[in-house]
Design a protein around this motif. Structure first.
Motif, PDB file in Angstrom:
ATOM      1  N   GLY A 214      35.539  38.983  54.325  1.00  0.00           N
ATOM      2  CA  GLY A 214      36.090  37.644  54.230  1.00  0.00           C
ATOM      3  C   GLY A 214      37.086  37.485  53.101  1.00  0.00           C
ATOM      4  N   VAL A 215      36.686  37.845  51.887  1.00  0.00           N
ATOM      5  CA  VAL A 215      37.529  37.582  50.716  1.00  0.00           C
ATOM      6  C   VAL A 215      38.797  38.430  50.710  1.00  0.00           C
ATOM      7  CG1 VAL A 215      36.477  39.248  49.107  1.00  0.00           C
ATOM      8  CG2 VAL A 215      37.404  37.088  48.236  1.00  0.00           C
ATOM      9  N   SER A 216      38.749  39.617  51.324  1.00  0.00           N
ATOM     10  CA  SER A 216      39.946  40.459  51.361  1.00  0.00           C
ATOM     11  C   SER A 216      41.056  39.824  52.193  1.00  0.00           C
ATOM     12  CB  SER A 216      39.607  41.844  51.938  1.00  0.00           C
ATOM     13  OG  SER A 216      39.194  41.755  53.294  1.00  0.00           O
ATOM     14  N   ARG A 217      40.679  38.915  53.080  1.00  0.00           N
ATOM     15  CA  ARG A 217      41.654  38.265  53.961  1.00  0.00           C
ATOM     16  C   ARG A 217      42.005  36.852  53.493  1.00  0.00           C
ATOM     17  NH1 ARG A 217      38.500  41.904  56.678  1.00  0.00           N
ATOM     18  NH2 ARG A 217      39.609  43.247  58.165  1.00  0.00           N
ATOM     19  N   SER A 218      41.647  36.552  52.251  1.00  0.00           N
ATOM     20  CA  SER A 218      41.980  35.260  51.662  1.00  0.00           C
ATOM     21  C   SER A 218      43.419  35.281  51.135  1.00  0.00           C
ATOM     22  CB  SER A 218      41.008  34.956  50.509  1.00  0.00           C
ATOM     23  OG  SER A 218      41.249  35.838  49.415  1.00  0.00           O
ATOM     24  N   LYS A 219      43.802  34.268  50.388  1.00  0.00           N
ATOM     25  CA  LYS A 219      45.157  34.176  49.834  1.00  0.00           C
ATOM     26  C   LYS A 219      45.462  35.305  48.859  1.00  0.00           C
ATOM     27  CE  LYS A 219      45.544  29.161  50.376  1.00  0.00           C
ATOM     28  NZ  LYS A 219      45.722  27.858  49.675  1.00  0.00           N
ATOM     29  N   LEU A 220      44.436  35.985  48.381  1.00  0.00           N
ATOM     30  CA  LEU A 220      44.647  37.098  47.455  1.00  0.00           C
ATOM     31  C   LEU A 220      45.501  38.189  48.087  1.00  0.00           C
ATOM     32  CD1 LEU A 220      41.020  37.353  46.051  1.00  0.00           C
ATOM     33  CD2 LEU A 220      43.050  36.774  44.699  1.00  0.00           C
ATOM     34  N   ALA A 221      45.372  38.361  49.394  1.00  0.00           N
ATOM     35  CA  ALA A 221      46.104  39.437  50.080  1.00  0.00           C
ATOM     36  C   ALA A 221      47.607  39.266  49.957  1.00  0.00           C
ATOM     37  CB  ALA A 221      45.696  39.489  51.554  1.00  0.00           C
ATOM     38  N   ALA A 222      48.081  38.029  49.960  1.00  0.00           N
ATOM     39  CA  ALA A 222      49.511  37.769  49.853  1.00  0.00           C
ATOM     40  C   ALA A 222      50.021  37.937  48.430  1.00  0.00           C
ATOM     41  CB  ALA A 222      49.820  36.356  50.350  1.00  0.00           C
ATOM     42  N   SER A 223      49.098  38.139  47.492  1.00  0.00           N
ATOM     43  CA  SER A 223      49.473  38.331  46.086  1.00  0.00           C
ATOM     44  C   SER A 223      49.449  39.800  45.687  1.00  0.00           C
ATOM     45  CB  SER A 223      48.519  37.531  45.182  1.00  0.00           C
ATOM     46  OG  SER A 223      48.585  36.152  45.466  1.00  0.00           O
ATOM     47  N   GLY A 224      49.354  40.681  46.682  1.00  0.00           N
ATOM     48  CA  GLY A 224      49.379  42.108  46.393  1.00  0.00           C
ATOM     49  C   GLY A 224      48.035  42.707  46.044  1.00  0.00           C
ATOM     50  N   VAL A 225      46.957  41.979  46.326  1.00  0.00           N
ATOM     51  CA  VAL A 225      45.610  42.471  46.020  1.00  0.00           C
ATOM     52  C   VAL A 225      44.935  42.934  47.310  1.00  0.00           C
ATOM     53  CG1 VAL A 225      43.337  41.908  45.064  1.00  0.00           C
ATOM     54  CG2 VAL A 225      45.405  40.875  44.080  1.00  0.00           C
ATOM     55  N   THR A 226      44.525  44.180  47.343  1.00  0.00           N
ATOM     56  CA  THR A 226      43.803  44.699  48.504  1.00  0.00           C
ATOM     57  C   THR A 226      42.377  45.041  48.117  1.00  0.00           C
ATOM     58  OG1 THR A 226      44.341  47.044  48.158  1.00  0.00           O
ATOM     59  CG2 THR A 226      45.943  45.714  49.390  1.00  0.00           C
ATOM     60  N   MET A 227      41.486  44.955  49.094  1.00  0.00           N
ATOM     61  CA  MET A 227      40.074  45.305  48.900  1.00  0.00           C
ATOM     62  C   MET A 227      39.624  46.155  50.072  1.00  0.00           C
ATOM     63  SD  MET A 227      38.450  41.676  47.689  1.00  0.00           S
ATOM     64  CE  MET A 227      39.445  40.521  46.741  1.00  0.00           C
ATOM     65  N   ASN A 228      39.125  47.312  49.758  1.00  0.00           N
ATOM     66  CA  ASN A 228      38.638  48.215  50.796  1.00  0.00           C
ATOM     67  C   ASN A 228      37.333  48.859  50.363  1.00  0.00           C
ATOM     68  OD1 ASN A 228      40.954  48.325  52.853  1.00  0.00           O
ATOM     69  ND2 ASN A 228      42.032  48.720  50.924  1.00  0.00           N
ATOM     70  N   ASN A 229      36.543  49.240  51.333  1.00  0.00           N
ATOM     71  CA  ASN A 229      35.294  49.945  51.077  1.00  0.00           C
ATOM     72  C   ASN A 229      35.461  51.406  51.467  1.00  0.00           C
ATOM     73  OD1 ASN A 229      34.013  47.418  50.444  1.00  0.00           O
ATOM     74  ND2 ASN A 229      33.876  47.032  52.645  1.00  0.00           N
ATOM     75  N   LEU A 230      34.980  52.285  50.621  1.00  0.00           N
ATOM     76  CA  LEU A 230      35.052  53.722  50.865  1.00  0.00           C
ATOM     77  C   LEU A 230      33.636  54.219  51.130  1.00  0.00           C
ATOM     78  CD1 LEU A 230      36.723  56.238  51.064  1.00  0.00           C
ATOM     79  CD2 LEU A 230      36.902  56.301  48.571  1.00  0.00           C
ATOM     80  N   LEU A 231      33.420  54.722  52.357  1.00  0.00           N
ATOM     81  CA  LEU A 231      32.077  55.037  52.842  1.00  0.00           C
ATOM     82  C   LEU A 231      31.832  56.544  52.860  1.00  0.00           C
ATOM     83  CD1 LEU A 231      32.773  52.148  53.869  1.00  0.00           C
ATOM     84  CD2 LEU A 231      31.528  52.692  55.965  1.00  0.00           C
ATOM     85  N   PRO A 232      31.141  57.074  51.859  1.00  0.00           N
ATOM     86  CA  PRO A 232      30.873  58.515  51.858  1.00  0.00           C
ATOM     87  C   PRO A 232      29.720  58.892  52.781  1.00  0.00           C
ATOM     88  CG  PRO A 232      29.899  57.506  49.920  1.00  0.00           C
ATOM     89  CD  PRO A 232      30.654  56.413  50.638  1.00  0.00           C
ATOM     90  N   GLY A 233      29.895  60.025  53.434  1.00  0.00           N
ATOM     91  CA  GLY A 233      28.797  60.638  54.161  1.00  0.00           C
ATOM     92  C   GLY A 233      28.071  61.577  53.221  1.00  0.00           C
ATOM     93  N   ALA A 234      27.811  62.795  53.671  1.00  0.00           N
ATOM     94  CA  ALA A 234      27.071  63.767  52.861  1.00  0.00           C
ATOM     95  C   ALA A 234      28.018  64.531  51.946  1.00  0.00           C
ATOM     96  CB  ALA A 234      26.316  64.729  53.773  1.00  0.00           C
ATOM     97  N   PHE A 235      28.026  64.150  50.677  1.00  0.00           N
ATOM     98  CA  PHE A 235      28.823  64.843  49.676  1.00  0.00           C
ATOM     99  C   PHE A 235      27.912  65.626  48.749  1.00  0.00           C
ATOM    100  CE2 PHE A 235      32.118  62.219  51.266  1.00  0.00           C
ATOM    101  CZ  PHE A 235      33.322  62.792  50.870  1.00  0.00           C
ATOM    102  N   ASP A 236      28.437  66.714  48.238  1.00  0.00           N
ATOM    103  CA  ASP A 236      27.658  67.599  47.372  1.00  0.00           C
ATOM    104  C   ASP A 236      27.503  66.964  45.993  1.00  0.00           C
ATOM    105  OD1 ASP A 236      26.311  69.696  46.284  1.00  0.00           O
ATOM    106  OD2 ASP A 236      27.996  71.093  46.277  1.00  0.00           O
ATOM    107  N   THR A 237      26.514  66.084  45.869  1.00  0.00           N
ATOM    108  CA  THR A 237      26.249  65.367  44.630  1.00  0.00           C
ATOM    109  C   THR A 237      24.763  65.444  44.291  1.00  0.00           C
ATOM    110  OG1 THR A 237      25.808  63.282  45.785  1.00  0.00           O
ATOM    111  CG2 THR A 237      28.104  63.714  45.146  1.00  0.00           C
ATOM    112  N   ASP A 238      24.415  64.990  43.098  1.00  0.00           N
ATOM    113  CA  ASP A 238      23.005  64.957  42.699  1.00  0.00           C
ATOM    114  C   ASP A 238      22.201  64.042  43.606  1.00  0.00           C
ATOM    115  OD1 ASP A 238      23.541  66.706  40.656  1.00  0.00           O
ATOM    116  OD2 ASP A 238      23.548  65.195  39.067  1.00  0.00           O
TER     117      ASP A 238
END
Length: 264
Positions: free
Chosen positions: A170-194
């Motif tokens: 919702g908020v990513s598609r508010s007036k903020l988008a026209a001000s050069g602000v983007t919001m995205n989610n990065l969804l990791p699968g199985a990464f070699d981490t602790d």
């Protein structure tokens, strides 16, 4: 490719190791000034030293660190006391424990929601208006592939991270988008981490099978036939933060080696 973000300031959470560190490293190599945050002071200091010593870091890229629990009000106060304005914010908190939903009480759920939904929202609220005023901003939320393909033992993560996903949609598609602000989610699968090793260790103990057998079986479920590494995850994050990604907004970017079976 010049990502066009040299000289910007980034706040990277959970950056002492794993995916958060990978994101901080990729940004530093692009000339971004970073403030990294994690709870463990000693490990965080080592991570900062690694970033500073990185031969690929441009001379002008500053590395600062604050040892704090970003999921608490006091932790966030400590971060913003060190620096108020950021052009890039990478939210990231350790995933809640696995288990059976029958064993989770209200306090367990509140802790999961605080860490994986409300904390990112607080960080977004604290930074996006400044980003909009300056005409550039990037919010990257590290969530999980379980948002798209829920896993039964990750119920706490499924619930809390899905709540964040809905909020960002919702908020990513508010007036903020026209001000050069983007919001995205990065969804990791199985990464070699602790985190992955810890989950696999729990499965090994539960089944009585050797750790390498459990890891190999998990690897074979991935079309790429391997686990991801933090460097390639960081590179995706850095691109989404770049000037070139200004038209990518409100998206859930899945990085899982092709494991998600759906078309959409």
């Amino acid at each position: 490719m010049d990502l066009g973000i040299s000289g910007k300031w980034a706040l990277v959470c959970g950056a002492s190791k794993g995916l958060g560190f990978g994101c901080a490293q990729a940004l530093v190599r692009e000339g971004v000034n970073v403030l990294i945050v994690a709870r463990g002071a000693e490990v965080l200091q080592v991570a900062a030293a690694k970033l500073i010593a990185d031969s690929a870091r441009p001379t002008g890229a500053t590395v600062q660190f604050v040892a704090a629990d970003i999921t608490t009000h006091e932790g966030r106060q400590a971060v913003f006391a060190a620096r108020r304005d950021f052009d890039i914010v990478v939210t990231n908190a350790g995933g809640p424990p696995t288990g059976d939903f029958r064993d989770w009480d209200r306090d367990t759920w509140i802790k999961a929601v605080d860490g994986n939904m409300l904390t990112p929202i607080e960080l977004i609220k604290a930074t996006v208006d400044g980003m909009a005023a300056r005409g550039f901003g990037r919010i990257i939320n590290i969530t999980s592939s379980a948002v798209k393909a829920p896993i039964d033992i990750l119920g706490l993560s499924n619930g809390a991270r899905s709540g964040l996903t809905g909020f960002v949609a919702g908020v990513s598609r508010s007036k903020l988008a026209a001000s050069g602000v983007t919001m995205n989610n990065l969804l990791p699968g199985a990464f070699d981490t602790d985190r992955l090793k810890g989950t696999m260790q729990g499965a090994a103990q539960k089944t009585g099978q050797p750790m390498d057998v459990i890891m190999d079986a998990r690897r074979k479920t991935i079309p790429a036939q391997r686990f991801g590494n933090v460097e390639e995850f960081g590179a995706i994050c850095a691109f989404l933060c770049s000037q070139h990604a200004g038209y990518i907004n409100g998206q859930n970017v899945l990085a899982d080696g092709g494991a998600y079976p759906g078309t959409f």
